[in-house]
Write an enzyme that holds these catalytic residues in place. Sequence first.
Site, PDB file in Angstrom:
ATOM      1  N   ASP A   1      77.019 -31.608 -16.121  1.00  0.00           N
ATOM      2  CA  ASP A   1      78.223 -32.220 -15.555  1.00  0.00           C
ATOM      3  C   ASP A   1      79.439 -31.373 -15.889  1.00  0.00           C
ATOM      4  O   ASP A   1      80.531 -31.656 -15.399  1.00  0.00           O
ATOM      5  CB  ASP A   1      78.445 -33.599 -16.188  1.00  0.00           C
ATOM      6  CG  ASP A   1      78.677 -33.432 -17.687  1.00  0.00           C
ATOM      7  OD1 ASP A   1      77.752 -32.930 -18.356  1.00  0.00           O
ATOM      8  OD2 ASP A   1      79.771 -33.741 -18.166  1.00  0.00           O
TER       9      ASP A   1
ATOM     10  N   GLU B   1      61.756 -28.084 -21.519  1.00  0.00           N
ATOM     11  CA  GLU B   1      63.056 -28.723 -21.282  1.00  0.00           C
ATOM     12  C   GLU B   1      63.766 -28.773 -22.633  1.00  0.00           C
ATOM     13  O   GLU B   1      63.286 -29.418 -23.572  1.00  0.00           O
ATOM     14  CB  GLU B   1      62.912 -30.146 -20.705  1.00  0.00           C
ATOM     15  CG  GLU B   1      64.286 -30.758 -20.384  1.00  0.00           C
ATOM     16  CD  GLU B   1      64.254 -32.244 -20.002  1.00  0.00           C
ATOM     17  OE1 GLU B   1      63.176 -32.863 -20.013  1.00  0.00           O
ATOM     18  OE2 GLU B   1      65.346 -32.784 -19.723  1.00  0.00           O
TER      19      GLU B   1
ATOM     20  N   ASP C   1      63.575 -31.539 -28.458  1.00  0.00           N
ATOM     21  CA  ASP C   1      64.812 -32.181 -28.911  1.00  0.00           C
ATOM     22  C   ASP C   1      64.665 -32.413 -30.408  1.00  0.00           C
ATOM     23  O   ASP C   1      63.559 -32.541 -30.915  1.00  0.00           O
ATOM     24  CB  ASP C   1      65.028 -33.520 -28.185  1.00  0.00           C
ATOM     25  CG  ASP C   1      66.503 -33.922 -28.133  1.00  0.00           C
ATOM     26  OD1 ASP C   1      67.070 -33.974 -27.021  1.00  0.00           O
ATOM     27  OD2 ASP C   1      67.090 -34.186 -29.208  1.00  0.00           O
TER      28      ASP C   1
ATOM     29  N   ASP D   1      75.410 -30.580 -24.485  1.00  0.00           N
ATOM     30  CA  ASP D   1      76.813 -30.700 -24.870  1.00  0.00           C
ATOM     31  C   ASP D   1      77.474 -29.342 -24.581  1.00  0.00           C
ATOM     32  O   ASP D   1      76.997 -28.322 -25.067  1.00  0.00           O
ATOM     33  CB  ASP D   1      76.881 -31.048 -26.366  1.00  0.00           C
ATOM     34  CG  ASP D   1      78.304 -31.343 -26.813  1.00  0.00           C
ATOM     35  OD1 ASP D   1      79.238 -30.736 -26.251  1.00  0.00           O
ATOM     36  OD2 ASP D   1      78.468 -32.167 -27.718  1.00  0.00           O
TER      37      ASP D   1
HETATM   38  C1  LIG Z   1      73.866 -34.771 -24.148  1.00  0.00           C
HETATM   39  S1  LIG Z   1      72.224 -35.046 -24.614  1.00  0.00           S
HETATM   40  C2  LIG Z   1      71.316 -34.825 -23.076  1.00  0.00           C
HETATM   41  C3  LIG Z   1      69.942 -35.429 -23.156  1.00  0.00           C
HETATM   42  C4  LIG Z   1      69.154 -35.394 -21.840  1.00  0.00           C
HETATM   43  N1  LIG Z   1      68.871 -34.050 -21.423  1.00  0.00           N
HETATM   44  C5  LIG Z   1      69.887 -36.142 -20.765  1.00  0.00           C
HETATM   45  O1  LIG Z   1      70.382 -35.494 -19.831  1.00  0.00           O
HETATM   46  O2  LIG Z   1      69.957 -37.374 -20.835  1.00  0.00           O
HETATM   47  C6  LIG Z   1      71.838 -33.534 -25.468  1.00  0.00           C
HETATM   48  C7  LIG Z   1      70.521 -33.576 -26.213  1.00  0.00           C
HETATM   49  O3  LIG Z   1      70.277 -32.306 -26.781  1.00  0.00           O
HETATM   50  C8  LIG Z   1      69.815 -32.468 -28.110  1.00  0.00           C
HETATM   51  N2  LIG Z   1      70.254 -31.269 -28.847  1.00  0.00           N
HETATM   52  C9  LIG Z   1      71.497 -30.755 -28.860  1.00  0.00           C
HETATM   53  N3  LIG Z   1      71.536 -29.631 -29.591  1.00  0.00           N
HETATM   54  C10 LIG Z   1      70.280 -29.444 -30.062  1.00  0.00           C
HETATM   55  C11 LIG Z   1      69.684 -28.452 -30.877  1.00  0.00           C
HETATM   56  N4  LIG Z   1      70.386 -27.423 -31.338  1.00  0.00           N
HETATM   57  N5  LIG Z   1      68.371 -28.563 -31.147  1.00  0.00           N
HETATM   58  C12 LIG Z   1      67.645 -29.600 -30.669  1.00  0.00           C
HETATM   59  N6  LIG Z   1      68.155 -30.572 -29.890  1.00  0.00           N
HETATM   60  C13 LIG Z   1      69.459 -30.489 -29.586  1.00  0.00           C
HETATM   61  C14 LIG Z   1      70.446 -33.738 -28.615  1.00  0.00           C
HETATM   62  O4  LIG Z   1      69.681 -34.315 -29.642  1.00  0.00           O
HETATM   63  C15 LIG Z   1      70.477 -34.583 -27.343  1.00  0.00           C
HETATM   64  O5  LIG Z   1      69.332 -35.409 -27.204  1.00  0.00           O
END
Ligand SMILES: C[S@@+](CC[C@H](N)C(=O)[O-])C[C@H]1O[C@@H](n2cnc3c(N)ncnc32)[C@H](O)[C@@H]1O
Length: 234
Positions: free
Chosen positions: A160, A50, A75, A124
């Site tokens: 989303d 994941e 993450d 994101d």
């Molecule tokens: C918007 S949050 C979504 C978290 C989770 N999947 C949820 O739906 O609640 C995006 C997550 O991706 C991680 N993330 C984003 N870009 C990343 C990268 N290049 N490498 C590692 N983690 C990343 C961020 O730290 C964050 O926890």
Amino acid sequence: MGSKNKLKRFRENETFKHVIQPTRDEVLAGFNGKGNWKAHFGNSRPIVLELGCGKGEYTLELARRNPDKNFIGIDIKGARFWRGAKTVEEEQIKNVAFLRIQIELVDLCFAQGEVDEIWITFPDPQIQYRRTKHRLTNPVFLSKYRSILKPGGIVHLKTDSEYLHGYTLGLLQGLGYPVLYANHDVYHRQGAPDIVTDVQTFYEKMFLEDNKPITYLRKCQIGRLGDECLTWFR
Ligand SMILES: C[S@@+](CC[C@H](N)C(=O)[O-])C[C@H]1O[C@@H](n2cnc3c(N)ncnc32)[C@H](O)[C@@H]1O
């Protein structure tokens, strides 16, 4: 979250055997876990990742439902996946690990064909043009996923962002990746798999409060032939 709390979580993560936190330099120098995940889990069951797992809701629920597979939540934010890692310890779940790396390094942490499936949950969408390189379904990331997935490996995207859903579908079609299933509003259009509608992540709950439609798509690798590779849109 206060910095004291974060530090506490970082320290606790270090005590968990199921949390792996190589430094960037260690990964670049040759990560010893690459190609050795079977040894980490003590079995040769399929491996599911994941990406951007946050608190790891999908990693945990998939693991509970599929004891015959191993799951790795990835993450960069250790204080976030601490929640999932703590639950693994509390529930004594054996088929989960958390890996703290930048997803950009994923192909240096897994050998070619070592992974069976990848879930990308609420990344994101990085809508601005100058952020394209950070979008987790851009062609560079897709090619990294391709290199670590088995032939016929699957990628799931739950988001989303209608923008990201559409961007990814267009890209997949252009690149010739078979799309197995796509649904642009999983809670209102029939047919989404149970695992898609049964689990709500931390971010998803916020988007649902704003009445945003949640989308899902599943694609398989080029090279997968047979009935499962039918395109199916809703
Ligand atoms: C918007 S949050 C979504 C978290 C989770 N999947 C949820 O739906 O609640 C995006 C997550 O991706 C991680 N993330 C984003 N870009 C990343 C990268 N290049 N490498 C590692 N983690 C990343 C961020 O730290 C964050 O926890």
